[in-house]
Design an enzyme around this catalytic site. Structure first.
Site, short mmCIF file in Angstrom:
data_model
loop_
_atom_site.label_atom_id
_atom_site.label_comp_id
_atom_site.label_asym_id
_atom_site.label_seq_id
_atom_site.Cartn_x
_atom_site.Cartn_y
_atom_site.Cartn_z
N LYS A 1 -11.14 -0.77 9.78
CA LYS A 1 -11.41 -2.00 9.00
C LYS A 1 -11.65 -3.21 10.13
O LYS A 1 -11.90 -4.23 9.40
CB LYS A 1 -10.02 -2.25 8.39
CG LYS A 1 -9.49 -1.20 7.37
CD LYS A 1 -8.34 -1.32 6.69
CE LYS A 1 -7.76 -0.43 5.70
NZ LYS A 1 -8.67 -0.02 4.41
N HIS B 1 0.75 -1.20 -0.07
CA HIS B 1 -0.07 -0.17 0.07
C HIS B 1 1.01 1.21 -0.14
O HIS B 1 2.13 1.02 0.29
CB HIS B 1 -1.07 -0.02 1.16
CG HIS B 1 -1.95 1.12 1.29
ND1 HIS B 1 -1.86 2.42 1.98
CD2 HIS B 1 -3.26 0.78 1.09
CE1 HIS B 1 -2.93 3.00 1.57
NE2 HIS B 1 -3.85 2.08 1.38
N ASP C 1 2.68 -4.43 8.14
CA ASP C 1 1.22 -3.80 7.88
C ASP C 1 0.32 -4.90 7.92
O ASP C 1 0.10 -5.86 7.09
CB ASP C 1 1.59 -3.11 6.28
CG ASP C 1 0.03 -2.70 6.08
OD1 ASP C 1 -0.80 -2.81 6.87
OD2 ASP C 1 0.09 -1.79 4.96
N GLN D 1 -5.06 -5.62 6.77
CA GLN D 1 -5.96 -6.44 6.26
C GLN D 1 -6.11 -8.01 6.93
O GLN D 1 -6.65 -8.82 6.49
CB GLN D 1 -5.53 -6.92 4.82
CG GLN D 1 -5.80 -5.26 3.89
CD GLN D 1 -7.17 -4.97 3.79
OE1 GLN D 1 -8.01 -5.66 4.02
NE2 GLN D 1 -7.35 -3.71 3.68
N CYS E 1 -4.72 2.24 -4.07
CA CYS E 1 -3.55 2.94 -3.34
C CYS E 1 -2.11 1.56 -3.50
O CYS E 1 -1.42 1.47 -2.55
CB CYS E 1 -3.55 2.99 -1.69
SG CYS E 1 -4.83 4.38 -1.47
#
Length: 414
Positions: free
Chosen positions: A225, A122, A199, A202, A368
């Protein structure tokens, strides 16, 4: 399989029509919907407990502070951090990455040092490091994809060296849906003395996360999220590393003492939380963590594996549709419940617009991940992303509507 009876009733936004059709929300990779308990928590704070935290001994301030700090405890437990001081509240994951980049990166990286990241990142895990590289002279190197469109672990291994000072990598790609082997990546990186940032935007909402097993140095995630509100995220960092890092921002809350010619900053976690924080949002994030925990992250993960398998089975039946990401998987297992795709001759934005007329919300664009799309020779893509409140019936309706949309475009271009 039904994850839990009447779970959709927990999400009031799902019980509406769009363009006269029942809403089918397939954009949870961008932001999840919020259960009533989270919305009610926000409402309760502003109606009953609204006060600033850490700054007063009156009843409202004490209640607000207790709720705010209780959320930190909940997040720490949710990812199995060693202690609450390892959780720093930020506005979002982007701010969390920037915090590490400017507080640690700017003070530790130098000319010739190498930062390893991947082509699937991202922008939030690319741009901060590009900015730091410009300031320090560090070099960014990019892990490529395999022919199977997942992370090339052999390429990663070949890139590791004594020059490697940081590996900043996504856990689950928001475009490819591949699940990267972060435990192995962390272990290999540490063997060369490199620090590791994950990261997990997700992954934290969709699968159990155990920091002790991962052993990364930092991990970031976004509240919005994971059934929480916008404007709140968190940074996990190993305590010793966080203690060695200087504050990212200066002002109130992060100080110990202030004089006209100098200041001293406070202890963890407060030295990284300058100014009045997002109090209501942090408290509501804690309630979102409660909600996910009550359902069970293993339960959510298992259900989403079934959704993912079914989604890709249905998409494979659509002619001229090119789905991106891992192909050689068994029944869709091993891939996140999201599908980025293109259809020959039809722009993703056109697909998204017509599907919206059927009440179906999907995303289109570059998600992104512009460098990844450039690599895949695509200007953008359409993306359908699921969460535990989605159903198999919704996947059926989506794929039927998608086929009809493709047929419509095919006919008008003949």
């Amino acid at each position: 399989m039904t994850l839990i009876q009447n779970i959709r009733d927990d999400f009031p936004i799902l019980n509406q029509t769009i363009q006269g059709k029942p809403l089918i929300y397939l954009d949870s990779a961008a932001t999840s919907q919020k259960p009533s308990v989270v919305i009610e928590t926000l409402h309760h704070y502003y109606e009953k407990d609204n006060a600033n935290v850490h700054r007063g001994v009156h009843t409202l301030s004490v209640k607000a502070t207790e709720s705010y700090e209780a959320s930190r405890d909940k997040v720490a437990k949710f990812i199995n951090a060693n202690c609450r001081e390892e959780i720093i509240f930020t506005r979002n994951a982007t701010e969390a990455i920037n915090l590490v980049a400017y507080s640690w990166g700017l003070n530790h990286l130098k000319q010739g040092d190498e930062i390893l990241t991947s082509v699937m990142e991202h922008h939030s895990n690319l741009v901060p490091w590009q900015m730091i590289a410009q300031k320090t002279g560090a070099v960014i190197r990019y892990i490529q994809l395999t022919d199977n469109e997942d992370l090339d672990l052999d390429h990663f291994k070949s890139m590791l060296s004594e020059k490697t000072k940081l590996v900043s990598i996504v856990h689950i790609s928001n475009m490819l849906g591949c699940i990267n082997p972060i435990e192995e990546i962390t272990k290999l990186s540490h063997s060369f003395g490199a620090k590791v940032l994950i990261d997990a935007c997700q992954s934290v909402p969709h699968t159990p996360i155990d920091i002790q097993n991962i052993d990364c140095d930092w991990l970031v995630a976004s509240g919005h999220k994971m059934c929480g509100p916008t404007g709140i995220g968190f940074l996990y960092g190993k305590r010793k590393i966080l203690e060695s890092m200087p504050p990212f921002l200066g002002g109130g809350e992060m100080i110990d003492e202030v004089f006209l010619d100098h200041f001293t900053y406070g202890e963890l976690p407060h030295k990284f939380e300058a100014g009045t924080p997002a109090i209501a949002e942090a408290i509501a994030l804690g309630r979102a963590v409660d909600y996910l925990t009550e359902i069970g992250m293993n339960t959510i993960h298992s259900y989403e594996e079934q959704l993912s398998s079914y989604l890709f089975q249905q998409l494979e039946r659509i002619p001229n549709l090119r789905a991106y990401g891992v192909k050689k998987i068994k029944n869709g297992i091993g891939k996140a419940a999201l599908a980025s795709f293109n259809v020959d001759g039809i722009h993703g934005s056109d697909l998204s617009t017509l599907l919206d007329n059927e009440g179906i919300a999907i995303r289109s664009g570059d998600h992104c991940t512009q460098p990844l799309h450039h690599l895949l020779k695509a200007s953008g893509s359409a993306r359908a992303s699921l969460y535990f409140y989605n159903t198999f019936e919704e996947i059926d309706k989506f794929t039927v509507a998608l086929k009809e949309t493709i047929d419509f475009f095919t006919k008008i271009t003949e």
